[in-house]
Design an enzyme around this catalytic site. Sequence first.
Site, short mmCIF file in Angstrom:
data_model
loop_
_atom_site.label_atom_id
_atom_site.label_comp_id
_atom_site.label_asym_id
_atom_site.label_seq_id
_atom_site.Cartn_x
_atom_site.Cartn_y
_atom_site.Cartn_z
N TRP A 102 0.94 -1.56 0.18
CA TRP A 102 0.04 -0.12 -0.13
C TRP A 102 0.80 1.31 0.07
CZ3 TRP A 102 -4.32 -1.61 -2.12
CH2 TRP A 102 -4.51 -2.62 -1.81
N ASP A 171 -1.73 6.39 6.07
CA ASP A 171 -2.70 5.23 5.68
C ASP A 171 -2.85 4.92 7.08
OD1 ASP A 171 -4.43 2.93 5.32
OD2 ASP A 171 -2.87 2.80 3.71
N LYS A 195 -12.41 -1.96 8.07
CA LYS A 195 -11.20 -3.08 8.44
C LYS A 195 -12.00 -3.16 10.40
CE LYS A 195 -8.37 -2.90 5.41
NZ LYS A 195 -7.37 -3.82 4.36
#
Length: 374
Positions: A102, A171, A195
């Site tokens: 990511w 992030d 999540k």
Amino acid sequence: MERVYNFSAGPSCLPEEVLKECAAEMLNYKGTGQSVMEMSHRSNAFEPIIQEAEAMVRKLMNVPSNYKVLFLQGGGSTQFAMVAQNLGIKNKKAAYIETGVWAKKAAAEAKKLGVEVDIIASSKDKNYSYIPRVEKIEGNYDYAYICFNNTIMGTHYEYIPETGNIPLVADISSCVLSEPLDVSKFGLVFAGAQKNLAPAGVTLVIIREDLIPEPENCLPGTPTMLCYKTHSENESMYNTPPCYIIYVLNKVLHWIEKNGGAQGMLKLNREKADYLYNFLDTSDFYHATTQRGSRSLMNVPFLTKYSNGAQDEASLAKEKEINSKFVKQAEAQGLINLKGHRLVGGMRASIYNAMTMDGVKALVTFMKKFAEEN
């Protein structure tokens, strides 16, 4: 069928208590005679929901008053572009620490938009199994970027880099509200909700107000919808927001508060992670893939003894066979979504806030039995 233990990396399990509340209100929310799914985002019934969700984020995360809380769409991946388009505007240069897929994708997106990207540290040398130690970031950077918890690789920052006047962007998609976090150390944090916060469909963005540029000062060609100013001055309702997802998110935030807030989540998450890692570290059959000092409390990848690094055809076939067998037999026991990511292999247990200690214990019990039989 009974509820299963869902170890998916996302969308992940939600608190059962929240699901029952949502089910009870599905057809008639607070006497309105309609579902939140159906109501106008401009209605007197919905506006208090989004306002309360923002207030709960501010309360649980101790968000300073000079930060904006936004509920956006497009997932964390859209933030890869928005961060560069809104923050990479003065020197058109940014520092990235590469700790996995990511962070790598975020850096690539910034480059695509014309921002000069410096990869100031990387853990690629050991397949991203650790977090590089970068105590201080200096230079003429518009911002510095990290992925605080790496879902695929199962790594997590145990420290926050010192950046001085350089805004730090993080992030936090797979660790948001799993532990206390000092938001004031960052210029911007963002989290895809799927999540720890809600079903997929909304992205939480917390940004310091002085970092929000006027639309004309964003990178040339930035669409209106990708300017933070568009959303900050319209209270996240420039266009129709994901109303139902925000409604569920608000309920999850109340559930977190009821269970001790971020500190309460940290206590529970440490207990779950310690139980699983302690088993892995003392097993002759399994081993964790991440290094101590960089281990995620949320995502735990692990391999069996058959994943010994050998690349011959017979070894690879045996590894594939045992992993497939593990996932299939676990599923039969109500332990689902344990297949590891292809970049790591093996298995991965994502044990987000809503995963119970009973679920982790059931997993370890199965793992012991599987090891004995194989």
